[in-house]
Motif scaffolding. Structure first.
Motif, PDB file in Angstrom:
ATOM      1  N   PHE A 207      32.483  52.154  30.577  1.00  0.00           N
ATOM      2  CA  PHE A 207      33.984  51.944  30.403  1.00  0.00           C
ATOM      3  C   PHE A 207      34.167  51.253  29.161  1.00  0.00           C
ATOM      4  CE2 PHE A 207      33.962  52.920  34.727  1.00  0.00           C
ATOM      5  CZ  PHE A 207      35.307  53.737  34.934  1.00  0.00           C
ATOM      6  N   LEU A 208      34.986  51.728  28.371  1.00  0.00           N
ATOM      7  CA  LEU A 208      35.606  51.125  27.171  1.00  0.00           C
ATOM      8  C   LEU A 208      37.206  50.874  27.478  1.00  0.00           C
ATOM      9  CD1 LEU A 208      35.403  50.119  24.105  1.00  0.00           C
ATOM     10  CD2 LEU A 208      35.491  52.189  23.538  1.00  0.00           C
ATOM     11  N   GLY A 209      37.708  49.714  27.617  1.00  0.00           N
ATOM     12  CA  GLY A 209      39.128  49.753  27.889  1.00  0.00           C
ATOM     13  C   GLY A 209      40.140  48.892  26.963  1.00  0.00           C
ATOM     14  N   GLN A 210      41.252  49.456  26.928  1.00  0.00           N
ATOM     15  CA  GLN A 210      42.415  48.616  26.215  1.00  0.00           C
ATOM     16  C   GLN A 210      42.996  47.600  27.106  1.00  0.00           C
ATOM     17  OE1 GLN A 210      45.840  49.519  23.032  1.00  0.00           O
ATOM     18  NE2 GLN A 210      45.304  51.339  24.306  1.00  0.00           N
ATOM     19  N   ILE A 211      43.201  46.436  26.425  1.00  0.00           N
ATOM     20  CA  ILE A 211      43.647  45.311  27.237  1.00  0.00           C
ATOM     21  C   ILE A 211      44.896  45.460  28.217  1.00  0.00           C
ATOM     22  CG2 ILE A 211      45.026  44.328  25.142  1.00  0.00           C
ATOM     23  CD1 ILE A 211      44.044  41.442  26.168  1.00  0.00           C
ATOM     24  N   SER A 212      45.550  46.205  27.648  1.00  0.00           N
ATOM     25  CA  SER A 212      46.892  46.547  28.311  1.00  0.00           C
ATOM     26  C   SER A 212      46.571  47.372  29.617  1.00  0.00           C
ATOM     27  CB  SER A 212      47.861  47.155  27.558  1.00  0.00           C
ATOM     28  OG  SER A 212      47.265  48.784  27.054  1.00  0.00           O
ATOM     29  N   ALA A 213      45.402  47.994  29.953  1.00  0.00           N
ATOM     30  CA  ALA A 213      45.186  48.771  30.916  1.00  0.00           C
ATOM     31  C   ALA A 213      44.565  48.039  31.919  1.00  0.00           C
ATOM     32  CB  ALA A 213      44.159  49.724  30.540  1.00  0.00           C
ATOM     33  N   ILE A 214      44.342  46.708  31.592  1.00  0.00           N
ATOM     34  CA  ILE A 214      43.460  45.482  32.770  1.00  0.00           C
ATOM     35  C   ILE A 214      44.794  45.275  33.818  1.00  0.00           C
ATOM     36  CG2 ILE A 214      42.351  43.559  33.121  1.00  0.00           C
ATOM     37  CD1 ILE A 214      41.053  44.209  30.198  1.00  0.00           C
ATOM     38  N   GLN A 215      44.807  45.618  34.919  1.00  0.00           N
ATOM     39  CA  GLN A 215      45.771  45.282  35.756  1.00  0.00           C
ATOM     40  C   GLN A 215      45.504  43.968  36.594  1.00  0.00           C
ATOM     41  OE1 GLN A 215      46.511  47.837  39.430  1.00  0.00           O
ATOM     42  NE2 GLN A 215      48.600  47.813  38.668  1.00  0.00           N
ATOM     43  N   SER A 216      44.450  43.946  36.828  1.00  0.00           N
ATOM     44  CA  SER A 216      43.938  42.452  37.464  1.00  0.00           C
ATOM     45  C   SER A 216      42.410  42.539  37.609  1.00  0.00           C
ATOM     46  CB  SER A 216      44.305  42.582  39.160  1.00  0.00           C
ATOM     47  OG  SER A 216      43.650  43.563  39.632  1.00  0.00           O
ATOM     48  N   ILE A 217      41.943  41.184  37.789  1.00  0.00           N
ATOM     49  CA  ILE A 217      40.681  40.820  37.293  1.00  0.00           C
ATOM     50  C   ILE A 217      40.106  39.853  38.793  1.00  0.00           C
ATOM     51  CG2 ILE A 217      38.987  39.354  35.892  1.00  0.00           C
ATOM     52  CD1 ILE A 217      41.183  39.723  33.664  1.00  0.00           C
ATOM     53  N   HIS A 218      39.179  40.179  39.319  1.00  0.00           N
ATOM     54  CA  HIS A 218      38.828  39.519  40.511  1.00  0.00           C
ATOM     55  C   HIS A 218      37.250  39.026  40.530  1.00  0.00           C
ATOM     56  CE1 HIS A 218      42.167  41.507  42.635  1.00  0.00           C
ATOM     57  NE2 HIS A 218      41.887  42.432  41.728  1.00  0.00           N
ATOM     58  N   ASN A 219      36.999  37.939  40.977  1.00  0.00           N
ATOM     59  CA  ASN A 219      35.535  37.483  40.971  1.00  0.00           C
ATOM     60  C   ASN A 219      34.712  38.315  41.855  1.00  0.00           C
ATOM     61  OD1 ASN A 219      35.694  34.968  39.383  1.00  0.00           O
ATOM     62  ND2 ASN A 219      36.670  33.807  40.931  1.00  0.00           N
ATOM     63  N   TYR A 220      33.491  38.744  41.462  1.00  0.00           N
ATOM     64  CA  TYR A 220      32.719  39.552  42.114  1.00  0.00           C
ATOM     65  C   TYR A 220      31.489  38.870  42.258  1.00  0.00           C
ATOM     66  CZ  TYR A 220      31.760  44.620  43.373  1.00  0.00           C
ATOM     67  OH  TYR A 220      31.339  45.925  43.991  1.00  0.00           O
ATOM     68  N   PHE A 221      30.279  39.479  43.186  1.00  0.00           N
ATOM     69  CA  PHE A 221      29.234  38.665  43.547  1.00  0.00           C
ATOM     70  C   PHE A 221      28.324  38.568  42.323  1.00  0.00           C
ATOM     71  CE2 PHE A 221      28.040  43.193  44.009  1.00  0.00           C
ATOM     72  CZ  PHE A 221      26.649  43.240  43.489  1.00  0.00           C
ATOM     73  N   ASN A 222      27.430  37.364  42.317  1.00  0.00           N
ATOM     74  CA  ASN A 222      26.371  37.093  41.180  1.00  0.00           C
ATOM     75  C   ASN A 222      27.138  36.931  40.129  1.00  0.00           C
ATOM     76  OD1 ASN A 222      24.338  36.997  43.047  1.00  0.00           O
ATOM     77  ND2 ASN A 222      23.813  39.163  42.667  1.00  0.00           N
ATOM     78  N   GLY A 223      28.525  36.215  39.943  1.00  0.00           N
ATOM     79  CA  GLY A 223      28.927  35.765  38.716  1.00  0.00           C
ATOM     80  C   GLY A 223      29.794  36.971  38.013  1.00  0.00           C
ATOM     81  N   LYS A 224      29.757  38.032  38.648  1.00  0.00           N
ATOM     82  CA  LYS A 224      30.234  39.352  38.011  1.00  0.00           C
ATOM     83  C   LYS A 224      31.687  39.294  37.967  1.00  0.00           C
ATOM     84  CE  LYS A 224      26.033  42.145  38.960  1.00  0.00           C
ATOM     85  NZ  LYS A 224      25.698  43.221  39.517  1.00  0.00           N
TER      86      LYS A 224
END
Length: 255
Positions: A207-224
């Motif tokens: 994936f190569l994404g545009q900043i406006s396409a990022i709806q939300s960000i969540h902590n994932y396992f192992n620091g991802k």
């Protein structure tokens, strides 16, 4: 082969050590540093080293400062997450570069290159000034639209319409903000170099994404980090930022 590792992220440090020993079981990790200060001490106290792996971004600054404060006569392989434009300078002015997250085949390539130079008694010392210059903001014109062929028709897509690019089997597709898919005749690596890095981020290898396409960000396992994009991705395609790139991603969002 005697090796230094300069890396401030413990998981990345351990992973690199593990891969080195798997590829070259006789490799000796004779020094590890996680900051500019400890790296300087390492280079000053031990000159019996064949190769150094050096991350660019350390906790207390960029590792280039090491070269300003002490002599580094050791061949260097840089580990980095910088864009393709700057990477050309790393390739020319050091033994090699490894793009994070490091893949075993890339590490093997760098070691093979070092072995060839070592056997030929050729030495490469990094041209730090050339690398620093390449990393400075460039007066570069970024791609503003793509001409896409659909059957017998052509469609002109402006980059503002594109939410993200993704690989679909062997094809690269542009997903627009209204959830339409268009095939693109460039790889994600090529697109990363063409597009404005202030707006587009290489999330991972798919994936190569545009900043406006990022709806939300969540902590994932192992620091991802797990991203939710808009338009939504298929259920079987999670959008995950690796632990190694998570800090870079956060800094990109915060600039």
């Amino acid at each position: 082969m005697r090796v230094f590792i300069i890396e401030d992220e413990a998981p990345a440090q351990r992973r690199l050590q593990k891969m080195l020993l798997e590829i070259k079981p006789d490799c000796q990790i004779i020094g590890v540093a996680d900051s500019i200060e400890t790296a300087i001490e390492l280079f000053r106290s031990n000159t019996q080293v064949d190769l150094a792996f050096m991350d660019i971004e350390l906790a207390d600054g960029q590792s280039f400062e090491i070269f300003n404060q002490t002599q580094v006569s050791v061949p260097v392989v840089f580990t980095t997450a910088y864009d393709a434009f700057a990477l050309r300078a790393f390739a020319v002015n050091s033994i090699d570069y490894l793009l994070k997250p490091i893949r075993p085949e890339d590490l093997q390539r760098a070691l093979h290159k070092w072995e060839g130079l070592h056997q030929s008694n050729l030495a490469i010392t990094p041209d730090i000034q050339a690398i620093v210059e390449a990393m400075k903001p460039q007066n570069k014109t970024y791609k503003s639209r793509f001409l896409v062929r659909l059957g017998e028709k052509y469609v002109s897509l402006v980059t503002e319409q594109i939410a993200y690019f993704t690989t679909d089997e062997k094809l690269v597709m542009a997903i627009t903000t209204d959830n339409k898919k268009y095939p693109i005749d460039f790889s994600l690596d090529e697109l990363e170099d063409m597009l404005d890095p202030a707006r587009f981020f290489r999330i991972n290898r798919q994936f190569l994404g545009q900043i406006s396409a990022i709806q939300s960000i969540h902590n994932y396992f192992n620091g991802k980090l797990k991203l939710i994009l808009q338009p939504p991705t298929p259920p079987d395609k999670e959008v995950v930022v690796s632990r190694e790139r998570a800090t870079i991603f956060k800094n990109w969002l915060d600039q």
